[in-house]
Structure formats: C-alpha cells, structure tokens
Design an enzyme around this catalytic site. Structure first.
Site: not given
Length: 302
Positions: A11, A104, A107-108, A140
């Site tokens: 992102k 991110a 987070s991804s 995120d």
C-alpha cells in the site's frame, strides 16, 4: 484441501493525516490508502493442531521475524481462536513488498494469512468478520484485505472504499535500511510538543482528484504528516524526493512511516524513465515500478 496460496499487495498512503495521541496509545488518523502492484505470496499448508510455523523467502527475508512476532502467525492464531477450530498451519511467505518500508508488508501478510487460513480450514468467515479480526492485528491490516483505494479512520483500522477513477503509475525509491514506525511517530510527537494538534481531516482536493481520475491533480495533493519526522531521522530522503521532482514526478511523498519514497508519474513511459533516472542517482538502494489501485489479498491457488 491441504494448501492455499494468497497474493497480497503493498500500500501507499496518498494522504496520512495524524491527529492527537489518544488515551489508548494510538494517534487519531485520517488516511487515504491505495493498494499497488508490489506483492507478497503467502502459502498456507495444513499442520498438526496447535502447530503454527512460518518460513520466509525472497527480498529481505532475513529481516522478517519467524516467531510469534510475525503478524501472519498472529493472524492465523487469532482466526483459529475466533472460529474455535483445533487447527494448525505452516505459513510460507515469499517477499516482494519492502520490509519496514512504510508499505504495509507485514500487515499485508497478516491479511493474506486470514484469507488463506479461512479457506484452508473452511471457517467460512464473512468479510465483516475478517475485517474485525484484521483491526485487532494492526492499523493497516483491514485495508490490505480490502485493497483498491479507501479512506481510513480511527487509528487507520476503519476503512471505507473511496470514490476513485483511473489507474495510476507509481515509482518507489527503496532505502537500504528500514525505519521503525513507533520511532517515527515518537519523533513527530516531539516535533509537535507544546503545539495544539487538531483532529485529522482528509484533504477535499484529494477526494476531488480521485473522483476525476486526474493523475496530475492527485499528484499535487499527496501529503503525509509523518514526513517531517521521517526526514529528520533520515535526511537523505529529502534528496531522493527532490531528485524525483527534478525528473518530472507529478507527486512525491514519503510512504507511510518511511523510508520508501513514492513518486507519481504522468504515464507508463514516464514511469520507466523516472525509475531509470532515480536508479542512476545512487541515492536509493533500488527502484520499483507499480500500478494502482489493485485488489486486496486474494486466493490465487487452492
């Protein structure tokens, strides 16, 4: 089903507006996210009940934790606990998203682990359930499930799809050393010490630019309240941003908490030229190109 593979994007924050520090230790945020075509692949394979392991390969794999500090492992454990399943999983992550780069990556991977384990274990969680679990993992993670272009509120975990048109060409200048997100926020707090910090708001010109699909208008509105802190901690990022602007980028901003610098190009040909010129400066470790928006974490093999 014995294995599931999920592809999940990076992102970039088109806008990251940071409000005052809350009593829970988070900052109030207003953000506009866009998912871009730099990907990790997360493979989930059945393991004995209660066994949760992770292996990492690809770019900067050695920088990713392999214990319970890994967000993908935490995501798998959280889903198992929520669904009350006696399950286990072996997670294999192939990195393509920069590590600790403000894009991110962790987070991804967590979003991908939720999608992969839900499919692998047949827990059949609906999207709202997965988004709720994602919000418990990190600011995120919910956006990485959703993808596209979206508005974030709260501490970033409340996401709503944005009215956005068009496709955008991005160039990312990567630094050789990551940055700690908590450290960047702490530096911003020191910069703002004794200042009145107002609640964050999304810039209206940015939403108008997204609705029109104009890359030029969008580039002029890119903004990141964390950027001054990141530049003080890593002054050479200012040189990278200046170089990108000199080479015609229509927008330039530090991505998230840094150190990746994101540049919006006029079109594909300009993105190719801009990436080559930035790579030739010697100011960054590497340069990557990507388009956005793209979908969030999706199963690609099962």
């Amino acid at each position: 089903m014995s294995a599931v593979v999920v592809r999940t994007p990076a992102k970039v924050n088109l806008a990251l507006m940071v409000g005052p520090l809350r009593t829970d230790g988070f900052h109030e945020l207003a953000s506009v996210y866009q998912a871009v075509g730099l990907y990790d692949e997360v493979a989930a394979t059945l393991a004995p009940p209660g066994e949760f392991t992770v292996r990492v390969s690809g770019r900067e794999a050695g920088k990713v934790p392999l214990d319970n500090g890994n967000l993908a492992v935490r995501a798998a454990r959280l889903l198992a606990e929520h669904a009350r399943v006696d399950a286990g999983v072996a997670i294999d992550i192939t990195k393509g998203i920069p590590v600790a780069g403000g894009m991110a990556g962790g987070s991804s991977d967590a979003a991908a682990a939720l999608v992969a384990c839900d499919t692998l274990w047949g827990t059949k969680a609906d999207r709202n359930t997965l988004l709720g679990l994602a919000a418990r993992l990190g600011s995120d993670v919910p956006f990485c499930l959703l993808g596209g272009t979206a508005i974030g509120a709260g501490h970033g975990e409340l996401v709503t799809p944005a009215l956005a048109r068009g496709s955008y060409e991005w160039v990312f200048a990567l630094d050789g050393e990551g940055m700690s997100t908590p450290a960047v926020y702490a530096r911003l707090d020191r910069i703002r010490d004794n200042l009145v910090v107002l609640p964050p708001r999304i810039p209206e010109p940015m939403m108008a630019a997204l609705a029109s699909g104009s890359a030029t208008e969008l580039g002029a509105t890119l903004v990141n309240d964390l950027q001054p802190a990141a530049l003080r901690m890593r002054p050479r990022l200012g040189q990278v941003l200046d170089a990108g602007r000199d080479y015609g980028a229509i927008g330039a901003v530090v991505s998230g908490s840094g150190p990746t610098c994101a540049f919006l190009a006029r079109d594909h040909a300009h993105a190719v030229d801009l990436s080559a010129r930035l790579a030739g400066t010697g100011l960054c470790a590497s340069v990557r190109r990507a388009t956005g928006p793209v979908p969030g974490a999706r199963v690609v093999e099962s």
